[in-house]
Design an enzyme around this catalytic site. Structure first.
Site, mmCIF file in Angstrom:
data_model
loop_
_atom_site.group_PDB
_atom_site.id
_atom_site.type_symbol
_atom_site.label_atom_id
_atom_site.label_comp_id
_atom_site.label_asym_id
_atom_site.label_seq_id
_atom_site.Cartn_x
_atom_site.Cartn_y
_atom_site.Cartn_z
ATOM 1 N N HIS A 156 0.833 -1.220 0.000
ATOM 2 C CA HIS A 156 0.000 0.000 0.000
ATOM 3 C C HIS A 156 0.862 1.263 0.000
ATOM 4 C CE1 HIS A 156 -3.170 -2.802 1.379
ATOM 5 N NE2 HIS A 156 -2.242 -3.240 2.207
ATOM 6 N N SER A 275 14.589 21.176 -16.603
ATOM 7 C CA SER A 275 13.406 22.009 -16.791
ATOM 8 C C SER A 275 13.833 23.308 -17.458
ATOM 9 C CB SER A 275 12.775 22.290 -15.432
ATOM 10 O OG SER A 275 12.016 23.481 -15.485
ATOM 11 N N LYS A 281 16.001 21.482 -11.335
ATOM 12 C CA LYS A 281 15.319 20.218 -11.612
ATOM 13 C C LYS A 281 16.101 19.244 -12.484
ATOM 14 C CE LYS A 281 10.675 20.161 -11.023
ATOM 15 N NZ LYS A 281 9.446 19.883 -11.692
ATOM 16 N N GLU A 288 9.026 8.365 -17.191
ATOM 17 C CA GLU A 288 7.644 8.802 -17.413
ATOM 18 C C GLU A 288 7.163 8.452 -18.821
ATOM 19 O OE1 GLU A 288 7.432 12.990 -16.420
ATOM 20 O OE2 GLU A 288 8.364 12.601 -14.482
ATOM 21 N N LYS A 323 -0.657 -4.735 -39.338
ATOM 22 C CA LYS A 323 0.759 -4.365 -39.444
ATOM 23 C C LYS A 323 1.170 -3.110 -38.699
ATOM 24 C CE LYS A 323 1.022 -6.908 -43.575
ATOM 25 N NZ LYS A 323 -0.450 -7.101 -43.428
HETATM 26 N N1 ARG Z 1 -1.415 -6.032 -48.278
HETATM 27 C C1 ARG Z 1 -2.154 -7.173 -47.938
HETATM 28 C C2 ARG Z 1 -2.130 -7.408 -46.434
HETATM 29 O O1 ARG Z 1 -1.282 -6.864 -45.815
HETATM 30 C C3 ARG Z 1 -1.599 -8.364 -48.655
HETATM 31 C C4 ARG Z 1 -2.590 -9.386 -49.049
HETATM 32 C C5 ARG Z 1 -3.515 -8.840 -50.056
HETATM 33 N N2 ARG Z 1 -4.389 -9.822 -50.546
HETATM 34 C C6 ARG Z 1 -5.457 -9.510 -51.249
HETATM 35 N N3 ARG Z 1 -6.167 -10.493 -51.691
HETATM 36 N N4 ARG Z 1 -5.817 -8.290 -51.498
HETATM 37 O O2 ARG Z 1 -2.950 -8.095 -45.868
#
Ligand code: ARG
Length: 462
Positions: A156, A275, A281, A288, A323
Site C-alpha cells: 500500500h 526544466s 530540476k 515517465e 501491421k
Molecule cells: N497487403 C495485404 C495485407 O497486408 C496483402 C494481401 C492482399 N491480398 C489480397 N487479396 N488483397 O494483408
C-alpha cells in the site's frame, strides 16, 4: 500498370481508394521476408517440375539482385505499387520477363503475407528475447552488488518490512524472465509454414520442402487456417503488453525513488532531462515516457483483437490492419527495454538513504512481535503490545530501536537486552531465509539460480 490484377478492370483505381488500400508505405519493412519466401517457393516449383530448373534459377538470382538493390538504396519503394508483394513481383518481371511471371504459380498474396508476417515476427521474437536477456543481466548485476543494501519493503506504499535492494530487483528479474518464457513457448507454437493456400492447390506443391527451407517445423495443418491465422501475433502483442506493463511498474518506482521525498536513487545525467524554467530540476522523463507509452502498446493488442473478431474465413482485407499497430508496438517495446537497461545500468543507489528509510518506518515491528512470541506471548497479544509501543514512539518521534529496556518493559516484562539484536535491520533481513526471501543465504541461492538460467539457452535463442 503497377497492379497485379488489372485484367478484369476497365477503369483506373480512384486516387483516394488507392491510397486507402495500399500497404506498401508500411509493409515495405517485410521486403527481406517476402524475398526469402519467394526464393523458397521458386526452388520448390523447380524441384517439383512445375517450372524448369533454369527458370527457378533465373528467378532466384533476380530476387537476390532485387534484395541487394533495395539494401543499397538503388531500388526505392515508389508509390505506384500496392504492397511489398506486388513491388517485388513487378520488379522481377521487369528484370527477367516471362520467367518472373511464373513465380506466382500455386500461391496467393494471402499466403505470402501470412508467411512474411510470421517470418518477421519470428525474428522479432528473438530480438526482443535478446534485449530482455541483456536487461536481465543488468538487473542481476544490481542484485549481486546489493545483497546488503537494506531498504523498506512496501505494501500500500506504506513501509512494511525490511528487504534488500537485491531482493526488490529480484522481483523484477522474475517478471522479465516470465516475459522471456512466453516468447520461448510462442516460438515453438508459431513454427508452422502457411505457404500453399487457400484451398490448397492442384499443382503438386511440396509444402514440407518450403516449410523446411524457411526453418519451420511443419506446414500449417489446414490451409484456410494458414492464411487467416494471426493468433501468434496476438500472443506476441500480449507478451509485449505484459512486458511493457512490467516496465511501466518499474518506471513508477524509478519516478518515486528519484523524487525529493524518497531520494533512493539518482538517475544518471545521460538518462534524465532538465526544466526550461526551474534550474534545480532533474526530471525522470525517460521513466515517465516509458510509463506513458504503455497505452499505445496495450492499444495495439486491443486493436488487433477487435479487428480479428468479426472476420469470416479465410483472408479478408481487414487483416492488413495487423501491421501498423504491431510494428509500432514492437518498435516501442524494443526501444523501451534498451532505454530502461541503460538507465538502470547507470543509476546510482543511495544506500544510506534507503537504510535510514528502512529504520524509520517501524519495518521491524513484526520482528518485535515475533520476539515476544518466542518468549511465549501469544501472537495476537504481542501484536497489541507492539502496536502500543509504536504509538508511544510516534509520540516521541523515535524508532523502536531508540527505546531503553526500561521503556520496553513498561509494555511487557518479557523484554530484555536481546531485543535490540532481535530487531536490528540486519537481523530482520538475515533471519528471512525461506525460499525466495531476502536473507543473504536465500538471495545467494536465488542469484546463483538466476545466473545459471541466463547461461542456459532458451527455445527463443535456439
Ligand atoms: N497487403 C495485404 C495485407 O497486408 C496483402 C494481401 C492482399 N491480398 C489480397 N487479396 N488483397 O494483408
Amino acid at each position: 500498370m503497377a497492379q497485379l490484377w488489372g485484367g478484369r478492370f476497365t477503369k483506373e483505381t480512384d486516387a483516394l481508394v488507392k491510397r486507402f488500400n495500399d500497404s506498401l508505405p508500411f509493409d515495405q519493412r517485410l521486403y527481406r521476408q517476402d524475398i526469402r519466401g519467394s526464393v523458397a517457393h521458386a526452388a520448390m516449383l523447380g524441384k517439383q517440375g512445375i517450372i524448369t530448373d533454369e527458370e527457378a534459377q533465373t528467378i532466384i538470382e533476380a530476387l537476390g539482385g532485387i534484395l541487394a538493390d533495395i539494401e543499397s538504396g538503388k531500388l526505392e519503394f515508389t508509390d505506384q505499387y500496392e504492397d511489398i508483394h506486388s513491388f517485388v513481383e513487378a520488379h522481377l518481371i521487369d528484370r527477367i520477363g516471362d520467367a518472373g511471371k511464373k513465380l506466382h504459380t500455386g500461391r496467393s498474396r494471402n499466403d505470402q503475407v501470412a508467411l512474411d508476417m510470421k517470418l518477421y515476427i519470428r525474428d522479432e521474437v528473438r530480438e526482443v528475447d535478446l534485449l530482455l536477456k541483456h536487461f536481465l543481466q543488468t538487473i542481476l548485476h544490481v542484485m549481486e552488488e546489493n545483497l546488503d543494501t537494506f531498504m523498506p519493503g512496501f505494501t500500500h506504499l506504506q513501509k512494511a518490512q525490511p528487504v534488500t535492494l537485491a531482493h526488490h530487483f529480484g522481483a523484477y528479474f522474475e517478471m522479465f524472465r516470465r516475459d522471456r518464457e512466453h516468447l520461448s513457448s510462442l516460438v515453438l507454437r508459431m513454427n508452422t509454414c502457411p505457404l500453399g493456400a487457400l484451398a490448397g492447390t492442384t499443382y503438386p506443391l511440396d509444402r514440407e520442402f518450403t516449410a523446411r527451407e524457411l526453418g519451420f517445423d511443419i506446414p500449417t495443418r489446414n490451409s484456410m487456417d494458414g492464411v487467416s491465422d494471426r493468433d501468434y501475433l496476438i500472443e506476441f502483442l500480449s507478451t509485449l503488453a505484459t512486458c511493457q506493463m512490467h516496465l511501466s511498474r518499474f518506471s513508477e518506482e524509478v519516478i518515486l525513488w528519484n523524487s525529493n521525498e524518497y531520494r533512493f536513487i539518482e538517475i544518471d545525467d545521460g538518462f534524465s532531462t532538465g526544466s526550461s524554467i526551474m534550474p534545480q530540476k532533474k526530471n525522470p522523463d525517460i521513466a515517465e515516457l516509458v510509463r506513458g507509452k504503455t497505452g499505445r502498446v496495450y492499444g495495439a493488442l486491443a486493436s488487433l483483437m477487435t479487428t480479428m473478431k468479426g472476420i469470416p474465413l479465410a483472408y479478408n482485407k481487414d487483416m492488413q490492419e495487423d501491421k501498423e499497430v504491431a510494428f509500432d508496438a514492437i518498435d516501442t517495446v524494443k526501444d523501451n527495454i534498451r532505454l530502461f537497461d541503460g538507465m538502470i545500468a547507470t543509476m546510482k543507489f543511495r544506500k544510506d538513504v534507503m537504510a535510514a528509510s528502512a529504520k524509520n518506518g517501524f519495518t521491524n515491528a513484526t520482528d518485535a512481535a515475533d520476539y515476544l512470541v518466542l518468549k511465549g506471548v501469544p501472537f495476537r497479544d504481542a501484536h497489541g503490545i507492539i502496536g502500543r509501543l509504536v504509538l508511544y514512539c510516534i509520540d516521541r518521534n523515535c524508532a523502536l530501536d531508540d527505546l531503553s529496556v526500561d521503556e520496553f518493559r513498561k509494555f511487557s516484562d518479557q523484554f530484555d537486552e536481546d531485543i535490540y539484536e532481535a530487531i536490528s535491520l540486519e537481523t530482520c533481513v538475515e533471519k528471512r531465509l525461506t525460499e525466495g526471501a531476502p536473507g543473504r543465504a536465500s538471495m545467494e541461492r536465488a542469484i546463483e539460480a538466476s545466473r545459471q538460467y541466463l547461461e542456459d539457452k532458451t527455445d527463443a535463442e535456439r
